[in-house]
Design an enzyme around this catalytic site. Structure first.
Site, PDB file in Angstrom:
ATOM      1  N   SER A   8       0.829  -1.187   0.000  1.00 62.84           N
ATOM      2  CA  SER A   8       0.000   0.000   0.000  1.00 62.84           C
ATOM      3  C   SER A   8       0.875   1.253   0.000  1.00 62.84           C
ATOM      4  O   SER A   8       1.714   1.409  -0.888  1.00 62.84           O
ATOM      5  CB  SER A   8      -0.956  -0.057   1.188  1.00 62.84           C
ATOM      6  OG  SER A   8      -2.047   0.788   0.994  1.00 62.84           O
ATOM      7  N   ASP A  11      -9.050  -4.170  -5.952  1.00 57.60           N
ATOM      8  CA  ASP A  11      -8.556  -3.419  -4.791  1.00 57.60           C
ATOM      9  C   ASP A  11      -9.304  -2.092  -4.671  1.00 57.60           C
ATOM     10  O   ASP A  11      -9.297  -1.278  -5.589  1.00 57.60           O
ATOM     11  CB  ASP A  11      -7.057  -3.163  -4.948  1.00 57.60           C
ATOM     12  CG  ASP A  11      -6.393  -2.743  -3.652  1.00 57.60           C
ATOM     13  OD1 ASP A  11      -6.972  -1.898  -2.934  1.00 57.60           O
ATOM     14  OD2 ASP A  11      -5.300  -3.243  -3.351  1.00 57.60           O
ATOM     15  N   HIS A  70      -7.797  -5.527  -0.512  1.00 57.64           N
ATOM     16  CA  HIS A  70      -6.618  -4.663  -0.555  1.00 57.64           C
ATOM     17  C   HIS A  70      -5.361  -5.505  -0.414  1.00 57.64           C
ATOM     18  O   HIS A  70      -5.053  -6.017   0.652  1.00 57.64           O
ATOM     19  CB  HIS A  70      -6.716  -3.649   0.588  1.00 57.64           C
ATOM     20  CG  HIS A  70      -5.680  -2.569   0.542  1.00 57.64           C
ATOM     21  ND1 HIS A  70      -5.281  -1.957  -0.622  1.00 57.64           N
ATOM     22  CD2 HIS A  70      -4.960  -1.987   1.540  1.00 57.64           C
ATOM     23  CE1 HIS A  70      -4.375  -1.038  -0.341  1.00 57.64           C
ATOM     24  NE2 HIS A  70      -4.149  -1.044   0.956  1.00 57.64           N
TER      25      HIS A  70
END
Length: 552
Positions: free
Chosen positions: A264, A491, A521
């Site tokens: 991320s 995502d 995610h």
């Protein structure tokens, strides 16, 4: 939240959960293990959040970082000891349990310059954690993790995911850290717990001039608290300095190259590191990738679209189960309309939540987003929406608390404070009220559920006491070793297009894209044997997957 946004953090993505029957509020907190914001992160942050590096003022043109820590810091010896109980800023809890086989986690502090422009000036202490390799004879070196945010604690995050990386530990010491401004690393602080309870309940999608004034006043109040409590640190908590800290960490750990697993926001941090230190890049994986080509506005718009897509996929799944679906509606659109209607009702009148705390529209939106970080949490979302429709907002409030880093004792980690600080010192963009309002129709068109929330978030840094550094991150890394870039087509927080953009921006021969056709995610912990085989093959054996590989 300090500003309406959703975190580019891993939690709860990839976390395992037991089968759900009836989930209490406390159980849900335990399952989500917050850290997220989804941040995870994660909110802590913004999945599509942008920033561009160049502390030397060339705004995207810097070739290689020449700032270096002094020799007394690069040669420091770390004093590894048993890990303490996590601090309040890290989210509290208990000291990490040993890994399977009995390996204990060890913690240490590393000194780093507060201001790399004054490398012999004041220093800060950065908290590190490690689990030593299970096979010292085959050890490659350290594998450093960043789980996202910005604002997520790696010192608490790595042990919570530790079992998922046991195979990688056969050849690496697993290492993570609290980036500067986070957790135990000189944490940014803004307001106390009671004040945050009231602030996070505020209406962050104002409908009239009075609500607009209240919203802007809240941003000023929050930013003022950050300046009062953490003003000295605020100019120095950005991504460039975190990348410089990782280069110092590489040297202190004794590694010739930085082997790195960024997730991320950790992909943006890794991209900036690769740009600054291309010759120091070792075996590197980016998962749940932030798009480096987008402005903060584009990133927020993309995130609105990503979460709307995830909600649509959730609704399709619910409809496919027929009468087993607890939500009203026979089509995905009808379920999405139900969600919009529920939020409208909460905007007018909050409902019972936990104790004397009520569930507001803002907290419900936050809670819905939190559950969309992973398909494993769709049952929680379905249950929470059903209960809220019946007048009980406890579960959605718990989900919102997880996003904001609030535990069941009412204590907040500093994930959101750090998230705001890093975002606002990175991004130059400062929107006025008029500019923000002009953008709202586009956000609403993209997402009836999340558009207003993320559109108003453009105003989030408008009152910040420190100017931003960049427009977009420069992640070009010519000459760096291959970086495996994994995009997940479903995502919500870091839409798939970000992986394509990152692989291209890293440069030819550096960015190697792999696609995972899934939900949630991140990809490595999503249960795909194909993804894990590709990642493990590169990190453990140096085998770079073929660019364009697709896993399902």
């Amino acid at each position: 939240m300090p500003m309406p946004s959703f975190s580019a953090s891993t939690a709860p993505a990839g976390r395992r959960r037991p089968a759900l029957v009836a989930v209490t509020a406390v159980t849900a907190v335990t399952l989500l293990a917050a850290g997220c914001s989804g941040s995870d992160s994660d909110s802590a942050g913004q999945g599509g959040r942008t920033s561009q590096h160049d502390q030397d003022g060339q705004d995207g043109q810097n070739k290689t970082d020449t700032t270096a820590a002094p020799q007394n810091l690069t040669s420091q010896k770390l004093d590894w000891k048993a890990c303490p109980t996590p601090s309040a800023a890290e989210g509290g809890g208990t000291a990490p349990s040993p890994l399977p086989g009995g390996t204990k986690w060890e913690c240490a502090s590393m000194a780093a310059p507060l201001d790399y422009a004054k490398p012999k000036g004041d220093t800060i202490e950065l908290a590190l954690i490690r689990a030593k390799t299970s096979d010292p004879g085959k050890r490659i070196g350290s594998l450093v993790f960043n789980f996202g945010g910005p604002g997520g604690s790696g010192v608490t995050g790595l042990p919570s995911f530790g079992k998922d990386y046991e195979k990688l530990r056969t050849r690496y010491d697993l290492v993570s850290f609290d980036p500067r401004g986070v957790g135990r690393s000189d944490p940014v602080e803004c307001k106390d717990d009671k004040q945050l309870d009231a602030y996070y309940a505020k209406d962050m999608t104002p409908d009239d001039s009075a609500e607009e004034k209240s919203y802007v006043d809240g941003l000023k109040w929050y930013a003022g608290g950050c300046e009062q409590k953490s003003g000295k640190a605020l100019p120095h908590v950005g991504t460039v300095n975190a990348a410089r800290d990782m280069e110092l960490m590489r040297q202190v750990l004794g590694d010739d190259k930085l082997n790195y697993f960024g997730i991320s926001y950790g992909t943006e941090l890794g991209g900036v590191y690769a740009h600054l230190y291309p010759k120091s890049v070792g075996r590197t994986v980016f998962d749940a990738v932030v798009d480096p080509s987008e402005s903060s506005e584009q990133g927020s718009l993309g995130q609105a679209e990503g979460f709307q897509l995830a909600l649509t996929n959730f609704a399709k799944d619910c409809v496919s189960r027929g009468d087993a679906c607890q939500l009203p509606g026979s089509t995905p659109q009808e379920i999405e309309d139900f969600v919009v209607g529920l939020l409208d009702r909460l905007d007018k009148k909050p409902i019972a939540g936990l104790g004397d705390r009520k569930l507001t529209e803002t907290q419900a939106t936050n809670g819905i987003a939190q559950a969309l970080y992973s398909k494993e949490y769709w049952p929680l979302l379905e249950q929470g929406l059903d209960e809220a429709d019946g007048g009980s907002g406890a579960l959605l409030l718990v989900l919102s608390d997880a996003m904001n880093g609030r535990n069941e004792k009412g204590q907040y980690s500093n994930i959101q404070a750090a998230n705001a600080a890093v975002n606002c010192v990175d991004s130059k963009q400062r929107y006025t009220l008029a500019q923000t309002k002009a953008k709202l129709p586009e956000f609403r068109e993209v997402s009836p559920v999340f558009g207003d929330f993320l559109g108003w978030g453009l105003l989030g840094c408008s009152e910040w006491p420190v100017p931003g550094e960049w427009d977009k991150p420069d992640v070009s890394a010519p000459g760096a070793a291959p970086i495996l870039v994994i995009g997940n087509t479903g995502d919500p927080a870091t839409p798939f297009e970000g992986a394509q953009a990152m692989a291209k921006a890293l440069g030819k021969g550096v960015g190697v894209q792999l696609t995972y056709e899934g939900q949630g995610h991140g990809a490595y912990n999503a249960g795909s044997a194909c993804v894990q085989k590709a990642v493990d093959g590169y990190l453990l054996d140096g085998k770079v997957p073929k660019a364009g590989t697709v896993c399902k």
